[in-house]
Design an enzyme around this catalytic site. Sequence first.
Site, PDB file in Angstrom:
ATOM      1  N   ASP A 204     -61.747 -27.922 -15.324  1.00  0.00           N
ATOM      2  CA  ASP A 204     -62.993 -27.400 -15.879  1.00  0.00           C
ATOM      3  C   ASP A 204     -64.211 -28.191 -15.392  1.00  0.00           C
ATOM      4  OD1 ASP A 204     -64.663 -25.905 -17.417  1.00  0.00           O
ATOM      5  OD2 ASP A 204     -64.069 -26.760 -19.346  1.00  0.00           O
ATOM      6  N   HIS A 205     -65.287 -27.491 -15.105  1.00  0.00           N
ATOM      7  CA  HIS A 205     -66.559 -28.100 -14.701  1.00  0.00           C
ATOM      8  C   HIS A 205     -66.400 -29.083 -13.548  1.00  0.00           C
ATOM      9  CE1 HIS A 205     -69.619 -26.427 -17.246  1.00  0.00           C
ATOM     10  NE2 HIS A 205     -68.754 -26.386 -18.236  1.00  0.00           N
TER      11      HIS A 205
ATOM     12  N   LYS B  51     -72.067 -27.358 -29.124  1.00  0.00           N
ATOM     13  CA  LYS B  51     -70.658 -27.616 -29.368  1.00  0.00           C
ATOM     14  C   LYS B  51     -70.333 -27.533 -30.857  1.00  0.00           C
ATOM     15  CE  LYS B  51     -70.175 -29.050 -25.028  1.00  0.00           C
ATOM     16  NZ  LYS B  51     -69.414 -28.310 -24.026  1.00  0.00           N
TER      17      LYS B  51
ATOM     18  N   GLU C  60     -63.819 -19.653 -11.299  1.00  0.00           N
ATOM     19  CA  GLU C  60     -64.914 -19.378 -12.228  1.00  0.00           C
ATOM     20  C   GLU C  60     -66.145 -20.144 -11.738  1.00  0.00           C
ATOM     21  OE1 GLU C  60     -64.393 -19.007 -16.448  1.00  0.00           O
ATOM     22  OE2 GLU C  60     -65.874 -20.558 -16.846  1.00  0.00           O
TER      23      GLU C  60
ATOM     24  N   HIS D 262     -68.924 -20.182 -22.413  1.00  0.00           N
ATOM     25  CA  HIS D 262     -68.631 -21.617 -22.569  1.00  0.00           C
ATOM     26  C   HIS D 262     -69.143 -22.141 -23.908  1.00  0.00           C
ATOM     27  CE1 HIS D 262     -67.825 -23.016 -18.197  1.00  0.00           C
ATOM     28  NE2 HIS D 262     -67.289 -21.842 -18.429  1.00  0.00           N
TER      29      HIS D 262
HETATM   30 ZN    ZN Z   1     -69.613 -25.136 -19.720  1.00  0.00          ZN
END
Ligand code: ZN
Length: 508
Positions: free
Chosen positions: A181-182, A333, A291, A366
């Site tokens: 991820d990222h 978040k 992605e 996200h």
């Molecule tokens: Zn993100």
Amino acid sequence: MNRILSDALKSLKMDESALRSSLVKCDGGVEVYATSIHKLGVAVVMMARDAKERFVLVVSDCKNTMPSGFEGETIALEDGGVALKGALTAANAAALRQHFPWCAPKSLRNERTTVGCGDRLGLASRGHILAARKFKVSPVLAQQSMRELSMTGRTFQGVVDDATFMVYESDFQDGYGADGDHLKKIPDIDVALAAGMPMITLDLSDVMNAAAGDWSEQQVRAAFAELDTKVRNRITAEYFNKDFVLGEGVAVTLDEVTAMRCALMYLEALAFACKVYEHLKAKRGDEFDLEISIDETTSPTLPSHHLFIVRELCRNGVEISSLAPRFVGEFQKAIDYIGDLAEFDRQFKVHALIAKAYGNYKISVHSGSDKFAVYPTIGRETKGFLHLKTAGTSWLVAVEVIARHDPALYRDMHKCALKNFNAMLALYHITADITRIPALDTLKDAELPALMAMPEARQLLHITYGPILTSDLRERFFSAMHRLEKEYDAAIEKHFDKHLSLLGAEKR
Ligand SMILES: [Zn+2]
């Protein structure tokens, strides 16, 4: 444990379902996970736990018929039988993936609804699987970013291995994804690929020119004039004052300045995305999910910018599985959506139409956990063709389970979080005013779990997982989580059931 092993040896000739129902599953504090019992040739492979840890057990009638690849302590059984008790090591995870290929992550590019289940502890997959089984969704069980790995001291390989064990334990044969991820650099992507992760989330925030988003018209025109003539001519011909009709009566128009601004902001980053795409193709053929993420930027991704980005990707033959824009409003978040719901609805609809018109990829949401207010819109406008990415929420479920069952430990974790909050603010964008959290010594034990319903306390604990998990609380925390395994599974299942229900995911 001896009764389990000798019983398994006696039952080796049975078929798998008979073996599963008849095998002794509990002896001397050792408990076998019933769903983990599998025949492998003449041997049986299963997972079990005692008061301290989980482990792999392999039983066979003799040394020669032991399946290859497993490591651990060998135990001689009567009548020449042999057993192996192995820890949750990389070699044993690899052996499970080798003998039971459904234990390995796979590309989910053909799956309709996919859900990123970031698991910072390596303990949440069993609960994620319980929820995923109730809906027509495919879970990405292994998903971590470099930031998370550095906070917890884990590796991509360790993350995949943790998921492997839980997938085997749960007998989950429907397939799951694994997401590096990222990621921002090809060497990091290569580490994720080497760990068997088929999904790569390419974060373009470092290579794009975000500053150009705020430039004045004059600055934009001046910078655009510096670009190569060929590029300028192409952008002028293809974008200046053009309407892009998306269907449902919706069109996106790029005026001159917007088209120039997009070229300045994104062209270089998109050339890099192209390079990464070719790299993935060379390494994995069609077995990957790319992605593109532009969500970690300072301003929302306007529909016109989204359109420019994907139209350029299409032009370069880059096929993406999903794209994560930064949406209007705040996706902080661990807490619900903050912002104008009507404006979110209006813009999200256009994002979804762009995705449908330019390659039919999934919109990826996200910081997607706990956004209950916008799930109905997201589910409706994408018709369930989407990727929802959650990361820290499963950690917060663990914190709540601790608050409920081990208040003394919770209090120490909370204190550690307060001590490290300011340092962690540099890494996470949240706006919680933690002075609103009541002082711990004013709260009774029974009041502690309610803190995890309070946005400020959720964000406090959400961003301080690194310091907590690497402090001297680590051992106490993991031994409590081992003790509270069933409670954690049930709490994760409930939490994800709520997410998937509000998204309108189809039930199985
Ligand atoms: Zn993100």
